[in-house]
Design an enzyme around this catalytic site. Structure first.
Site, mmCIF file in Angstrom:
data_model
loop_
_atom_site.group_PDB
_atom_site.id
_atom_site.type_symbol
_atom_site.label_atom_id
_atom_site.label_comp_id
_atom_site.label_asym_id
_atom_site.label_seq_id
_atom_site.Cartn_x
_atom_site.Cartn_y
_atom_site.Cartn_z
ATOM 1 N N HIS A 78 42.433 38.035 43.945
ATOM 2 C CA HIS A 78 43.046 39.352 43.819
ATOM 3 C C HIS A 78 42.108 40.544 44.025
ATOM 4 O O HIS A 78 42.544 41.689 43.860
ATOM 5 C CB HIS A 78 43.771 39.479 42.466
ATOM 6 C CG HIS A 78 42.868 39.392 41.270
ATOM 7 N ND1 HIS A 78 42.857 38.298 40.434
ATOM 8 C CD2 HIS A 78 41.952 40.248 40.763
ATOM 9 C CE1 HIS A 78 41.986 38.505 39.466
ATOM 10 N NE2 HIS A 78 41.426 39.676 39.634
ATOM 11 N N ASP A 124 45.126 40.123 35.968
ATOM 12 C CA ASP A 124 44.454 41.262 36.600
ATOM 13 C C ASP A 124 44.773 41.372 38.082
ATOM 14 O O ASP A 124 43.905 41.606 38.900
ATOM 15 C CB ASP A 124 42.934 41.140 36.408
ATOM 16 C CG ASP A 124 42.195 42.384 36.883
ATOM 17 O OD1 ASP A 124 42.751 43.480 36.774
ATOM 18 O OD2 ASP A 124 41.057 42.250 37.372
ATOM 19 N N HIS A 166 37.470 36.474 31.757
ATOM 20 C CA HIS A 166 37.982 36.666 33.111
ATOM 21 C C HIS A 166 36.806 36.846 34.059
ATOM 22 O O HIS A 166 35.991 37.755 33.881
ATOM 23 C CB HIS A 166 38.886 37.899 33.138
ATOM 24 C CG HIS A 166 39.421 38.213 34.499
ATOM 25 N ND1 HIS A 166 40.319 37.398 35.150
ATOM 26 C CD2 HIS A 166 39.186 39.254 35.337
ATOM 27 C CE1 HIS A 166 40.620 37.928 36.319
ATOM 28 N NE2 HIS A 166 39.942 39.056 36.463
ATOM 29 N N ASP A 183 36.018 37.381 38.007
ATOM 30 C CA ASP A 183 36.503 37.597 39.369
ATOM 31 C C ASP A 183 35.755 36.663 40.310
ATOM 32 O O ASP A 183 34.517 36.671 40.353
ATOM 33 C CB ASP A 183 36.285 39.043 39.786
ATOM 34 C CG ASP A 183 37.244 39.991 39.069
ATOM 35 O OD1 ASP A 183 38.399 39.602 38.851
ATOM 36 O OD2 ASP A 183 36.830 41.115 38.735
#
Length: 1048
Positions: free
Chosen positions: A603, A372, A260, A262
């Site tokens: 997000h 997330d 993952h 970001d």
């Protein structure tokens, strides 16, 4: 004869084994101390520093200066390039040779002009394999380049991970050398580590745990760390344990490599590009060595970045995508926030993501991947289904503060009844490390991660394989679970050690079965045995991080304004294309602007949980969208208005007639205009209101504002002492209370500053009542009445507001400016109203939903702060009050008080979050009957989508392009079709929560009309809705319908 004693003390045996592999204790004589053999210094090391990120070819043109181990480099966000000359000793022939590199920054090894591997100490990647067995004919002298970002895996927080970055931090080179790597030692260490984990996880109550204990103790007995010839005997003992098989009913864990990343968070967008490259090139190296390894990866934006910046790496990725091992998932442009983007923005996430993956890889994603984000809209299941997705994976609800979500595998049913098969990995993380152990979960760790650890609870604890079984809340209903393994958030991804751990326990008695799987294989297993699965209906509300509905108000404002602007540009450009063959629809420019907007909906960006650098980038993107979008809108509107003249035309992009007061451009002159639905009208002097606005001073010093629909009483502090709906003589403000009451709260969360508002903030409420400038009349009436005043919040902050009542307008507007310089404070505005209802209603994407106004249960209490879009409403039978806004998302409804959240003042990760000047608009609207019948939905749209004035236009008759026979259905989108220049896509949705048949009428000449999905693919099973009277459509509650209109 000597008899070896049989030891029984569990603690001593366990600690003996732990110390035998410790990297802290007894490394002079334990196994860990034998991991590396001989070392050799570098031939030479040189470097150069630069404040910008540059390509490899550009870096090679720079001047490198000599440097050495122990030197420091920086400051934060700079880049240091190292040139490393190596000469492997000939005596190392046959040995595995690594280049060991340790520094707190993030590195990338370059060789022969290509990126080879990431080097990140926090991600357990501190060596680059030069050869697994040095051959005499191999080159012994070589030159590597290391590109180092002066930031860690999680940015550069000063004092804590989420603190604002330390701009002066330096990064010290701790190690740079050639080493002999003892592979047999590493393999034996992995055996020991896994067995120790089994002992600790299974505990004293499980005989299998004792079998592991005695096995690992015997391994210590037979292993002499100084004698590698003793290793095989120890490994045989471990193999015997791991080879004892499970029964057929054992739970199966599907392991998928994951990383993952970001798209921005504690680092800027630009650094994410390099994080992707460092992580993914390492994945490619692992795939070359591990033929069964599969890796899942989402976010089309990140793939596009790598394609543009690292074309060679992208070509390698495509090869592994074709072989089915580098698996594209998600189907969206980024992993967006699940609450705040508009419905159309979410559709575009899927449209842009799925089209990119189809065009680049020939892949259509069947799984939505959003592990997330901070909650999930109840309309997502319908949007997934409309985008060809039937499966959903996330885990964030494991962070709930109050209630434990009752399922891990279930069917999620959306607002319209659409269902998707949903899985929350029971390990409660998307970053497993392939371990067995579980350090017991302390919930406080969710709020206070230890220094050097990652940001979420799932990394503060080691939720691993056994917890995947133990935490499974659907035991007996689902016998398969997903495990996503690899370092994440800041990138890094899987390591060889993780793969080795998982390989050892593929089918070991006492542990779940482990198989390397892709998402399709995993979900197919779930689908094959889904008859007992439960259904969860409605939103997936995260009981945490509800401060993100308000933090970084400028980002929220930019998002809402740019969503409205791009909507209007598309509508106007579509109509201009239809009215003039010479007009070219700006498809490529709009795609670029949409992708910027979608990127900012990531997000950690739209929610405001990012650093100041990211905020600056996001605001710059919004300014780009505004500047370019306004230019495109002007071009289209000028064409729609026709030749130049002396009049002012007005463009209405919404699907209903609007009767509003507007301010003419370049003056303070007001006009009342009437504009048809999705069309153009002209400003004329003949329109006059049935009842002009009046503003008068009352004997008690209050001001009375009236427009024939409303009567409003305003005191000297700007508070509403009365709000009366005249046609039913109904007072809206509660007895003894004030509407438009500003209140301020202390806002100190447990840890996650920008993210969290805690329930205890409600106990610190303080009304803002001190008038720095008492209310005065600015405009006495006519078309518009205005009362203005200023409140003092503190010595540093103030509110200046104009209370506006327009002719023929059913709501009162509050044009608000705030100078904000607070610290850990929360500003709201309250409207206590004469309404009693157990539920309030909030607009969400393509619809609305109810949430409780009471606190009966813990599930109710957890919703003390909720999100909504353009409006919220509190109604009883026959009467209600709606609160509208133009850029806010945080609400609360406690009994009869509606509150709108305005501003926060967190200090991490942005020390200057929300400081400065803010301007926003909200409105209050009392109404008779239901909010549906009183046009609350339409009024909220009007507040957010202003009429667009086109000066210097000719006088002309008004015209309309589209209209709908029922106000229950909203025509949300009009755009050019992606694959047809001669077609438009229109998107509509049912907004009341009703079943209805409507007719969509159009003045455009249409050749053919067909249904399509959200990806604009025709749906042949649905008949053409085109009839002689228009386009006939049937809607069920909250249904989204998309149509392809082929122009004649």
């Amino acid at each position: 004869m000597y008899h070896q004693p049989v030891l029984k003390n569990r603690r001593t045996l366990l600690e003996r084994a732990e110390k035998f592999v410790s990297d802290v204790y007894f490394t002079d004589c334990n196994l860990r101390g034998r991991l590396y053999g001989e070392t050799c210094p570098m031939e030479s090391l040189s470097s150069f520093l630069t404040p910008k990120r540059m390509s490899y070819s550009e870096a090679l043109q720079q001047t490198f200066q000599p440097c050495k181990v122990g030197d420091s480099f920086g400051p934060t966000w700079w880049t240091c390039w190292f040139k490393v000359s190596l000469n492997i000793p000939e005596t190392w022939e046959g040995k595995e040779v690594h280049f060991r590199w340790e520094i707190d920054g993030e590195g990338m090894v370059w060789k022969d002009g290509q990126p080879c591997q990431g080097l990140t100490k926090e991600g357990e990647k501190t060596s680059y394999v030069l050869t697994t067995s040095l051959k005499n004919e191999e080159p012994h002298s070589l030159t590597l380049y290391v590109e180092m970002a002066c930031n860690g895996l999680f940015g550069a927080g000063k004092g804590s991970m989420i603190a604002a970055p330390d701009p002066n931090k330096m990064y010290t080179l701790q190690s740079a050398e050639l080493v002999v790597f003892n592979r047999d030692t590493r393999e034996l260490l992995t055996d020991f580590e896994m067995l120790v984990d089994v002992v600790k996880m299974l505990g004293e109550a499980d005989q299998r745990g004792y079998q592991a204990l005695f096995t690992v103790n015997e391994m210590v007995n037979v292993c002499d760390p100084a004698d590698p010839s003793s290793y095989p005997a120890a490994r045989c003992l471990a193999l015997r344990f791991f080879s004892q098989r499970n029964g057929q009913s054992q739970h199966t864990v599907h392991a998928m490599g994951h990383c993952h990343i970001d798209s921005a968070w504690l680092w800027p967008y630009e650094e994410t590009i390099r994080k992707c490259a460092r992580s993914w090139v390492t994945v490619i190296r692992l795939m070359e060595k591990n033929p069964d390894f599969v890796f899942t990866c989402s976010q089309a934006q990140q793939f596009e970045w790598v394609k543009d910046w690292y074309p060679g790496l992208f070509a390698q990725i495509k090869t592994f995508v074709e072989s089915g091992r580098f698996i594209v998932v998600g189907g969206t442009w980024v992993e967006m926030d699940g609450n705040l983007p508009s419905g159309e923005s979410m559709v575009r996430q899927f449209l842009e993501g799925q089209r990119f993956f189809q065009q680049e890889f020939g892949v259509h994603c069947k799984e939505f991947w959003l592990p997330d984000t901070f909650g999930y809209s109840a309309q997502l299941p319908q949007m997934m289904r409309g985008s060809g997705i039937t499966r959903f994976l996330t885990q964030k609800l494991s962070w709930n503060l109050v209630n434990t979500f009752p399922h891990n595998t279930f069917f999620w049913e959306g607002l319209d009844g659409s269902q998707v098969l949903t899985h929350f990995p029971p390990g409660n993380t998307y970053e497993m490390k392939g371990k067995v152990e579980d350090v017991s979960h302390n919930f406080e760790d969710t709020f206070q991660p230890q220094e050097g650890q990652a940001s979420s609870a799932d990394r503060n604890v080691a939720f691993q394989l056994l917890n995947t079984v133990r935490n499974n809340k659907d035991k007996g209903r689902a016998n398969h679970s997903a495990v996503l393994f690899g370092f994440g958030d800041g990138g890094g991804g899987p390591t060889q050690l993780m793969l080795d751990r998982l390989q050892r326990v593929q089918d070991t008695d006492g542990l779940p079965k482990v198989q390397m799987s892709g998402p399709d294989r995993f979900f197919c297993e779930l689908e094959a045995d889904s008859s007992l699965l439960c259904t969860w209906s409605g939103e997936l509300f995260l009981e945490l991080h509800n401060g993100t509905y308000t933090t970084q108000a400028q980002i929220k404002l930019g998002n809402r304004q740019c969503e409205a602007l791009l909507h209007d540009v598309e509508v106007a450009s579509s109509l201009a294309q239809c009215r003039s063959p010479a007009f070219r629809y700006p498809a490529s420019t709009l795609r670029r602007l949409w992708r910027l907007l979608l990127l900012n909906q990531f997000h950690d960006v739209l929610p405001g949980s990012c650093t100041e650098m990211v905020v600056q980038d996001a605001l710059a993107y919004y300014n780009d969208i505004r500047s370019t979008g306004c230019s495109l809108l002007k071009q289209a509107c000028v064409l729609l208005a026709g030749e130049q003249g002396g009049a002012t035309a007005v463009f209405n992009s919404l699907p209903w007639e609007r009767h509003e007061v507007v301010m003419l451009r370049g003056s303070t002159e007001l006009a009342l205009v009437k504009v048809p639905s999705v069309g153009m009208g002209s400003v004329t002097d003949t329109l006059q209101p049935e009842c002009p606005v009046s503003v008068t001073v009352q004997p008690d010093g209050t001001y009375l504002m009236e427009n024939g629909l409303l009567r409003v009483a305003v005191d000297k502090a700007g508070r509403l002492t009365s709000l009366c709906l005249l046609k039913v003589s109904r007072e809206a403000i509660s007895d003894g209370c004030y509407g438009n009451q500003f209140v301020i709260f202390d806002d100190v969360p447990l840890y996650w500053d920008a993210w969290d508002v805690m329930d205890y903030h409600l106990q610190t409420r303080k009304p803002v009542v001190e008038a720095a400038r008492p209310a005065v009349i600015v405009s006495p009436g006519g078309l518009r009445g205005i009362v203005s005043y200023t409140l003092k919040i503190s010595e540093r902050s103030s509110i200046t507001q104009e209370i506006i009542l327009d002719a023929m307008c059913p709501y009162v507007k509050f044009d608000t400016q705030v100078d904000w310089a607070e610290s850990h404070k929360f500003l709201k505005v309250e409207f206590p109203v004469r309404v009693r209802s157990p539920n309030a209603v909030y607009e969400v994407q393509f619809g609305h939903l109810q949430r409780p106004t009471h606190r009966n249960t813990s599930w109710d209490w957890a919703r003390f702060e909720v999100w909504g879009h353009k409006w919220a409403d509190l109604s009883e039978h026959g009467f209600g009050v709606a609160l509208l806004n133009d850029c806010k998302y945080g609400y609360s409804a406690d009994r009869n008080t509606l509150s709108l959240s305005l501003l926060r003042a967190p200090k991490a990760p942005d020390a200057n979050a929300d400081m400065g000047q803010h301007r926003f608009m909200y409105a209050v609207m009392p109404h008779s009957g239901s909010f549906q019948d009183s046009s609350v939905i339409q009024c909220a749209y009007n507040l957010n989508f202003p009429l667009r004035l086109v000066p210097d236009s000719p006088s002309f008759s008004s015209w309309s392009a589209f209209s709908i026979s029922s106000p229950a259905v909203i025509l949300e989108t009009i755009k050019q079709a992606e694959d047809h220049d001669d077609a438009l896509v229109v998107r509509l949705y049912e907004s009341y929560g009703s079943s209805v048949r409507v007719t969509l009428s159009s003045s455009l000449k249409l050749r053919k009309v067909s249904h399509c999905d959200l990806l604009e693919r025709p749906v042949p099973s649905k008949p053409s809705p085109l009839t002689a009277s228009g386009i006939s459509l049937d809607f069920t509650p909250f249904q989204i319908v998309s149509l392809l209109l082929f122009l004649d």
